[in-house]
Design a protein around this motif. Structure first.
Motif, mmCIF file in Angstrom:
data_model
loop_
_atom_site.group_PDB
_atom_site.id
_atom_site.type_symbol
_atom_site.label_atom_id
_atom_site.label_comp_id
_atom_site.label_asym_id
_atom_site.label_seq_id
_atom_site.Cartn_x
_atom_site.Cartn_y
_atom_site.Cartn_z
ATOM 1 N N THR A 45 -3.185 3.801 -1.964
ATOM 2 C CA THR A 45 -2.828 4.987 -1.188
ATOM 3 C C THR A 45 -1.692 4.686 -0.219
ATOM 4 O OG1 THR A 45 -4.492 4.500 0.498
ATOM 5 C CG2 THR A 45 -5.166 5.900 -1.336
ATOM 6 N N ILE A 46 -1.080 5.753 0.281
ATOM 7 C CA ILE A 46 -0.012 5.652 1.279
ATOM 8 C C ILE A 46 -0.497 6.350 2.544
ATOM 9 C CG2 ILE A 46 2.385 6.179 1.841
ATOM 10 C CD1 ILE A 46 2.983 6.286 -1.141
ATOM 11 N N VAL A 47 -0.499 5.649 3.651
ATOM 12 C CA VAL A 47 -0.932 6.210 4.921
ATOM 13 C C VAL A 47 0.288 6.362 5.830
ATOM 14 C CG1 VAL A 47 -3.254 5.280 4.749
ATOM 15 C CG2 VAL A 47 -1.475 3.924 5.832
ATOM 16 N N PRO A 48 0.263 7.347 6.750
ATOM 17 C CA PRO A 48 1.448 7.580 7.583
ATOM 18 C C PRO A 48 1.651 6.528 8.662
ATOM 19 C CG PRO A 48 -0.321 9.076 8.197
ATOM 20 C CD PRO A 48 -0.774 8.371 6.961
ATOM 21 N N VAL A 126 2.180 1.747 4.013
ATOM 22 C CA VAL A 126 2.406 2.482 5.257
ATOM 23 C C VAL A 126 3.750 3.188 5.146
ATOM 24 C CG1 VAL A 126 2.761 2.303 7.743
ATOM 25 C CG2 VAL A 126 1.053 0.853 6.622
ATOM 26 N N GLY A 127 3.724 4.519 5.249
ATOM 27 C CA GLY A 127 4.967 5.295 5.183
ATOM 28 C C GLY A 127 5.464 5.514 3.780
ATOM 29 N N ALA A 128 5.721 4.457 3.039
ATOM 30 C CA ALA A 128 6.227 4.553 1.675
ATOM 31 C C ALA A 128 5.933 3.246 0.959
ATOM 32 C CB ALA A 128 7.726 4.842 1.666
ATOM 33 N N GLN A 459 4.282 13.649 0.384
ATOM 34 C CA GLN A 459 3.201 12.870 -0.211
ATOM 35 C C GLN A 459 1.910 13.673 -0.090
ATOM 36 O OE1 GLN A 459 2.310 8.922 1.429
ATOM 37 N NE2 GLN A 459 0.151 9.351 0.978
ATOM 38 N N VAL A 460 1.173 13.798 -1.197
ATOM 39 C CA VAL A 460 -0.065 14.573 -1.246
ATOM 40 C C VAL A 460 -1.202 13.669 -1.730
ATOM 41 C CG1 VAL A 460 -1.217 16.613 -2.143
ATOM 42 C CG2 VAL A 460 1.266 16.644 -1.778
ATOM 43 N N TYR A 475 1.814 14.642 3.866
ATOM 44 C CA TYR A 475 2.702 13.869 4.735
ATOM 45 C C TYR A 475 4.146 14.210 4.367
ATOM 46 C CZ TYR A 475 -1.588 11.072 5.134
ATOM 47 O OH TYR A 475 -2.883 10.656 5.310
ATOM 48 N N ALA A 476 4.923 14.636 5.347
ATOM 49 C CA ALA A 476 6.319 15.010 5.101
ATOM 50 C C ALA A 476 7.254 13.912 5.594
ATOM 51 C CB ALA A 476 6.651 16.326 5.802
#
Length: 550
Positions: A45-48, A126-128, A459-460, A475-476
């Motif tokens: 997963t990707i977290v902000p 994280v982020g991308a 990101q969804v 996340y935009a």
């Protein structure tokens, strides 16, 4: 070669064949007996924002191995800080603050409740996402020599129990006073030595087994960690109980009559305690009904030891040396003992199989289940031979009965030696219930997708991506992966293939670039999600993606 020597050679061949089965049984790499069922952040997963800790959840309780858990940042430096903490089936890894953007690697190696190592790794971003670090320190495999020696040690331990429990019981309750006890005493001391030797070997092998090193690669600290673990504590209890039993056995083995009823009762208590240490370091401790499994496994082991140990005494001594009058008194009693032990074996084995296999499919669709079927087939052969031997006991002849019965008993021992080998292999193989837990973990994951246009990258995350209630995280980012403030969010979900029109998803703004929402998806299929992201009074983007809902 004399008839007796041929019979002895046949029995020895059976024992060796059983040992070969034990060696070949776990020829494939030893698999972990616990499964990683969840993590936070989730795998892939990707977290902000960078989290301050990572949580790993396993299918059963685990114990930590010193220095075998680490988190690597995108630049391959250590991102973890301090010592991980374990509580039951959950491991928490504290992280340094201010982690950078990119993909992180979490590698782990822990010990499951049934004493087997569990190793693997997950990633999160994280982020991308970026190229993940390459080092995977927690995923060492088990050394092949160590892997081969573990079932050998277990086999020797089972053989020691057979030569210890059954002969002691026969000496205490059935042995004629006029016969010498020198031979049986040697048998019992051999069994005692095998149990002690296999226990010391198990402690020694557990260190390289858990750390993933070679046979002589474990350090003194690793050995101390083993002794300080649940496994080590149980092994030390076994050593203490067996050594204490050795002192109580001396009068019985000498036949001096010095043993008292109190000593024999205490010896029985110690024997029960020693037998209980085997299930406490194996599959039963990780069972969904651990208390039942431990008791059942101990009964199974005790029945096997009494039955086979008694057969050894019959074949090796009583049928050769006891006279007709003595055999007339001994054999009917032994026949009842054997029938009771076999019945207990069948019941206990059936309960064990039901718990560990968990489904009919597990019997033929897993290595563990197939070995159970092999064990059942061999046990059926042994039970048939045992039934014939009981028939001989009831209709024995002074000339041919003991000789024929001895041949039958040797045949029983030869086949049961193979059963012991299969049992030694089974304890190294994960049961189907563990595989089911791992499969469940792999099918209940977050679906993460990224969609973009010329102005925004969205990101969804959809969890759990199954029919029913689902959570959405949005996340935009800008096209160069920087957080993008959003003025207004809207989202809909539709399933055109089944005529389900767009359903509005209520969204809650968490931060400038992060929103969450919940929606109940009534049917499986390829759902179309449509998002509108307004970033200013005049700028907005509409993005569409398809998610498969199971």
């Amino acid at each position: 070669m004399t008839v007796d020597r041929r019979r002895a050679a046949a029995a020895l061949a059976g024992l060796l064949f059983g040992l070969v089965c034990a060696l070949l049984g776990p020829a494939a790499p030893a698999s972990a007996h616990a499964a990683l069922v969840a993590s936070d952040p989730g795998n892939g997963t990707i977290v902000p924002d960078a989290p301050n800790k990572i949580t790993l959840t396993f299918s059963e309780s685990v114990q930590l191995i010193s220095g075998k858990i680490q988190v690597l940042a995108p630049d391959s430096t250590r991102a973890d800080q301090g010592e991980p903490q374990s509580s039951g089936s959950t491991v928490t890894i504290p992280l340094r603050s201010g982690g950078g953007r990119g993909t992180y690697l979490v590698s782990y190696r822990v010990v499951s409740a049934d004493s087997h190592p569990v190793a693997g790794s997950i990633t999160y971003s994280v982020g991308a996402a970026s190229t993940p670090p390459s080092e995977q320190a927690g995923a060492e495999s088990v050394d092949p020599v160590v892997r081969a020696l573990i079932p050998v040690g277990k086999y020797l331990g089972y053989a020691g129990l057979v030569l210890l429990v059954g002969p002691v019981l026969v000496l205490a309750l059935l042995w004629p006073h006029r016969l010498s006890r020198v031979g049986p005493a040697r048998l019992v001391w051999t069994g005692l030595g095998l149990v002690l030797g296999s226990t010391v070997l198990a402690i020694w092998l557990q260190a390289p087994y858990t750390t993933g090193t070679g046979l002589f690669g474990a350090s003194l600290t690793d050995l101390q960690d083993v002794l300080g673990s649940t496994f080590g504590a149980v092994m030390l209890v076994r050593l203490g109980v067996v050594i204490a039993s050795a002192f109580l056995l001396r009068p019985l083995l000498r036949g001096s009559g010095g043993e008292s009823k109190a000593d024999l009762a205490l010896l029985g208590v110690l024997g029960v305690g020693a037998l209980a240490t085997w299930p406490l370091t194996g599959h039963p401790t990780a069972s969904p009904v651990a208390g039942v499994s431990v008791v059942v496994d101990a009964i199974h082991l005790a029945s096997m030891s009494v039955w086979l140990g008694g057969l050894v005494m019959l074949a090796g001594f009583l049928l050769r040396n006891a006279n007709e009058r003595e055999l007339g008194a001994i054999l009917p009693i032994w026949s009842r003992w054997a029938a009771t032990a076999v019945a207990a074996l069948i019941v206990a084995g059936s309960v064990q199989a039901l718990i560990e296999v968990a489904s009919f499919k597990g019997l033929y669709d897993s290595t563990y289940g197939r070995l159970i079927l092999v064990k059942i087939a061999l046990a059926a052969v042994v039970i048939g031979v045992a039934a014939y031997s009981r028939k001989l006991v009831r209709n024995r002849s002074a000339e041919t009965g003991p000789r024929t019965l001895r041949r039958v008993v040797l045949a029983e021992l030869a086949v049961t030696a193979v059963v012991l080998g299969v049992t030694a292999a089974l304890v190294q193989i994960p049961p189907p219930r563990t595989a089911a837990a791992a499969e469940t973990a792999t099918t209940t994951t977050t679906v993460t997708q990224t969609v973009a246009d010329a102005n925004v990258s969205l990101q969804v995350d959809v969890f759990p991506a199954t029919v029913g209630n689902n959570s959405l995280h949005l996340y935009a980012y800008t096209l160069d992966n920087k957080p993008l403030p959003v003025v207004e969010w809207t989202a809909t979900a539709a399933l055109p293939a089944k005529g389900i029109e767009p359903i509005e998803v209520p969204l809650l703004r968490i931060t400038d670039f992060h929103a969450v929402g919940d929606i109940a998806l009534p049917a499986a299929g390829d759902w179309t999600f449509k998002f509108t992201v307004r970033t200013s009074d005049i700028d907005q983007s509409t993005l569409t993606m398809t998610v498969k809902i199971a």
